[in-house]
Design an enzyme around this catalytic site. Structure first.
Site, PDB file in Angstrom:
ATOM      1  N   ASN A   7       3.395  32.205   1.231  1.00 33.13           N
ATOM      2  CA  ASN A   7       3.595  30.941   1.944  1.00 33.13           C
ATOM      3  C   ASN A   7       2.669  30.919   3.165  1.00 33.13           C
ATOM      4  O   ASN A   7       2.762  31.794   4.027  1.00 33.13           O
ATOM      5  CB  ASN A   7       5.071  30.835   2.372  1.00 33.13           C
ATOM      6  CG  ASN A   7       5.375  29.517   3.054  1.00 33.13           C
ATOM      7  OD1 ASN A   7       4.626  29.089   3.928  1.00 33.13           O
ATOM      8  ND2 ASN A   7       6.456  28.873   2.681  1.00 33.13           N
ATOM      9  N   HIS A  10       2.649  29.078   7.910  1.00 36.42           N
ATOM     10  CA  HIS A  10       2.626  29.663   9.255  1.00 36.42           C
ATOM     11  C   HIS A  10       1.210  29.676   9.836  1.00 36.42           C
ATOM     12  O   HIS A  10       1.034  29.689  11.051  1.00 36.42           O
ATOM     13  CB  HIS A  10       3.254  31.053   9.209  1.00 36.42           C
ATOM     14  CG  HIS A  10       4.548  31.040   8.434  1.00 36.42           C
ATOM     15  ND1 HIS A  10       5.723  30.589   8.974  1.00 36.42           N
ATOM     16  CD2 HIS A  10       4.809  31.322   7.136  1.00 36.42           C
ATOM     17  CE1 HIS A  10       6.668  30.634   8.041  1.00 36.42           C
ATOM     18  NE2 HIS A  10       6.138  31.070   6.911  1.00 36.42           N
ATOM     19  N   HIS A  43       4.618  24.092   2.126  1.00 40.27           N
ATOM     20  CA  HIS A  43       5.669  23.076   2.293  1.00 40.27           C
ATOM     21  C   HIS A  43       5.069  21.869   3.008  1.00 40.27           C
ATOM     22  O   HIS A  43       4.640  21.977   4.159  1.00 40.27           O
ATOM     23  CB  HIS A  43       6.800  23.699   3.139  1.00 40.27           C
ATOM     24  CG  HIS A  43       8.010  22.833   3.284  1.00 40.27           C
ATOM     25  ND1 HIS A  43       9.171  23.296   3.865  1.00 40.27           N
ATOM     26  CD2 HIS A  43       8.272  21.554   2.942  1.00 40.27           C
ATOM     27  CE1 HIS A  43      10.081  22.352   3.863  1.00 40.27           C
ATOM     28  NE2 HIS A  43       9.558  21.268   3.318  1.00 40.27           N
ATOM     29  N   ARG A  45       5.950  18.875   4.821  1.00 40.71           N
ATOM     30  CA  ARG A  45       7.137  18.271   5.433  1.00 40.71           C
ATOM     31  C   ARG A  45       6.891  16.811   5.752  1.00 40.71           C
ATOM     32  O   ARG A  45       5.762  16.402   6.020  1.00 40.71           O
ATOM     33  CB  ARG A  45       7.489  19.013   6.727  1.00 40.71           C
ATOM     34  CG  ARG A  45       8.234  20.305   6.489  1.00 40.71           C
ATOM     35  CD  ARG A  45       8.606  20.942   7.816  1.00 40.71           C
ATOM     36  NE  ARG A  45       9.536  22.030   7.609  1.00 40.71           N
ATOM     37  CZ  ARG A  45      10.856  21.910   7.663  1.00 40.71           C
ATOM     38  NH1 ARG A  45      11.413  20.754   7.971  1.00 40.71           N
ATOM     39  NH2 ARG A  45      11.632  22.939   7.430  1.00 40.71           N
ATOM     40  N   ARG A  49       4.593  18.813  10.277  1.00 38.17           N
ATOM     41  CA  ARG A  49       4.497  19.694  11.438  1.00 38.17           C
ATOM     42  C   ARG A  49       3.545  20.869  11.211  1.00 38.17           C
ATOM     43  O   ARG A  49       3.051  21.448  12.145  1.00 38.17           O
ATOM     44  CB  ARG A  49       5.864  20.210  11.857  1.00 38.17           C
ATOM     45  CG  ARG A  49       6.462  21.208  10.887  1.00 38.17           C
ATOM     46  CD  ARG A  49       7.681  21.865  11.457  1.00 38.17           C
ATOM     47  NE  ARG A  49       8.808  20.958  11.498  1.00 38.17           N
ATOM     48  CZ  ARG A  49      10.072  21.375  11.500  1.00 38.17           C
ATOM     49  NH1 ARG A  49      10.333  22.663  11.523  1.00 38.17           N
ATOM     50  NH2 ARG A  49      11.060  20.512  11.504  1.00 38.17           N
ATOM     51  N   GLU A  70       6.300  23.077  -1.920  1.00 42.86           N
ATOM     52  CA  GLU A  70       7.699  22.898  -1.497  1.00 42.86           C
ATOM     53  C   GLU A  70       7.825  21.528  -0.888  1.00 42.86           C
ATOM     54  O   GLU A  70       6.998  21.139  -0.050  1.00 42.86           O
ATOM     55  CB  GLU A  70       8.040  23.892  -0.392  1.00 42.86           C
ATOM     56  CG  GLU A  70       8.422  25.247  -0.832  1.00 42.86           C
ATOM     57  CD  GLU A  70       8.793  26.082   0.382  1.00 42.86           C
ATOM     58  OE1 GLU A  70       9.328  25.558   1.359  1.00 42.86           O
ATOM     59  OE2 GLU A  70       8.495  27.274   0.335  1.00 42.86           O
ATOM     60  N   THR A 101      13.510  25.969   6.696  1.00 44.94           N
ATOM     61  CA  THR A 101      14.517  25.555   5.722  1.00 44.94           C
ATOM     62  C   THR A 101      15.776  26.408   5.924  1.00 44.94           C
ATOM     63  O   THR A 101      15.721  27.626   5.814  1.00 44.94           O
ATOM     64  CB  THR A 101      13.979  25.752   4.290  1.00 44.94           C
ATOM     65  OG1 THR A 101      12.665  25.220   4.242  1.00 44.94           O
ATOM     66  CG2 THR A 101      14.854  25.053   3.282  1.00 44.94           C
ATOM     67  N   GLU A 151      14.896  29.075  -7.288  1.00 44.57           N
ATOM     68  CA  GLU A 151      14.508  30.076  -6.293  1.00 44.57           C
ATOM     69  C   GLU A 151      15.757  30.393  -5.487  1.00 44.57           C
ATOM     70  O   GLU A 151      16.340  29.505  -4.856  1.00 44.57           O
ATOM     71  CB  GLU A 151      13.396  29.558  -5.373  1.00 44.57           C
ATOM     72  CG  GLU A 151      13.039  30.603  -4.306  1.00 44.57           C
ATOM     73  CD  GLU A 151      11.846  30.230  -3.432  1.00 44.57           C
ATOM     74  OE1 GLU A 151      11.012  29.405  -3.855  1.00 44.57           O
ATOM     75  OE2 GLU A 151      11.761  30.775  -2.322  1.00 44.57           O
ATOM     76  N   HIS A 191      12.635  33.669   1.258  1.00 47.22           N
ATOM     77  CA  HIS A 191      13.050  33.232   2.595  1.00 47.22           C
ATOM     78  C   HIS A 191      13.563  34.418   3.411  1.00 47.22           C
ATOM     79  O   HIS A 191      14.529  35.062   3.028  1.00 47.22           O
ATOM     80  CB  HIS A 191      14.116  32.134   2.576  1.00 47.22           C
ATOM     81  CG  HIS A 191      14.036  31.274   3.817  1.00 47.22           C
ATOM     82  ND1 HIS A 191      14.446  31.706   5.040  1.00 47.22           N
ATOM     83  CD2 HIS A 191      13.523  30.024   4.002  1.00 47.22           C
ATOM     84  CE1 HIS A 191      14.213  30.764   5.932  1.00 47.22           C
ATOM     85  NE2 HIS A 191      13.652  29.731   5.336  1.00 47.22           N
TER      86      HIS A 191
END
Ligand code: PXP
Length: 238
Positions: A7, A10, A43, A45, A49, A70, A101, A151, A191
């Site tokens: 992922n 970040h 992801h 969003r 963000r 995602e 999340t 998941e 996660h």
């Protein structure tokens, strides 16, 4: 062999802190591919963000590994997914005020609504996975949406690991994997997994893929910091 999806949200979070061009998550995706990752998780969003639409378009057009988008099961994102056509969509719950999340998707009671989204995406060849808590009823309800993959949310396990009492949560994951496999799902998990706690989850038979982000990017900062400082010292001729 167990697959790793990285992922890269970040990386985009750091870029967006300055609204500038670096660090570019598209470059991050390429490095992850070169390093042997099986897939990239990103992801998009509603509030944008971290990842931006442009990031996903570039990643999709340059990457040769799986792209797992995602997103929330809302009209705007379904439209995006239908034009982007990632390999996979993972449906996640999304709240504007959350840091990340927070819990799994509440599938029970929303099976019909979700199945419309699943049908639309799977009809265009996009595999759909539902991000759910490791709870039998949610996994059973997921089957009714037509999704072929779940998941399992490992956030509860990760929190219990920090407290030093994780056996119960690990057992919950093992049982959930068993239920999901029996129902025929491809089982993924993620996660809050870290270099400290991921090993136990990796040992659970039946999980096909782990999706990990924060801990990898956190480690990358420290692996690269010394070199980055030396490069700047050389540049300014100190
Ligand atoms: N899987 C899902 C569904 C997520 O929402 C996230 C966080 O965006 C991850 C995996 C990766 O979590 P982490 O960054 O804590 O490794």
């Amino acid at each position: 062999m167990l697959k790793l999806g990285v992922n890269i949200d970040h990386v985009a979070t750091v870029r967006q802190a300055r609204r500038t061009f670096e660090p570019d998550p598209v470059r991050a995706a390429m490095i992850c591919e070169l390093a042997g990752a099986d897939g990239i998780v990103a992801h998009l969003r509603e509030d944008r963000r971290h990842m931006q639409d442009r990031d996903l378009e570039l990643i999709k057009s340059t990457l040769n590994i799986k792209l797992n988008l995602e997103m929330a099961a809302i009209g705007e994102m379904v439209g995006k997914a239908l034009s982007l056509l990632p390999d996979q969509v993972t449906l996640v719950p999304e709240k504007r005020e959350e840091l990340t999340t927070e819990g799994g998707l509440k599938v029970q009671g929303k099976e019909k609504e979700l199945s419309r989204v699943v049908d639309e995406l799977q009809g265009r060849g996009v595999t759909v996975s539902l991000f759910v808590d490791p709870v039998e009823d949610e996994i059973r309800a997921s089957l009714e949406t037509g999704a072929r993959s779940v998941e399992l949310h490992t956030g509860g396990y990760a929190e219990s690991f920090l407290k030093g009492e994780f056996k119960g949560e690990l057992e919950r994951l093992v049982n959930a994997v068993g239920v999901a496999k029996k129902l025929g799902f491809a089982v993924h998990a993620g996660h809050g997994l870290t270099y400290q706690n991921a090993g136990y989850v990796a040992e659970i038979a039946g999980i096909e893929e782990l999706n990990i982000g924060h801990t990898i990017i956190a480690r990358a900062v420290f692996l690269g910091l010394e070199r980055a400082v030396k490069d700047m010292i050389a540049l300014i001729g100190k």
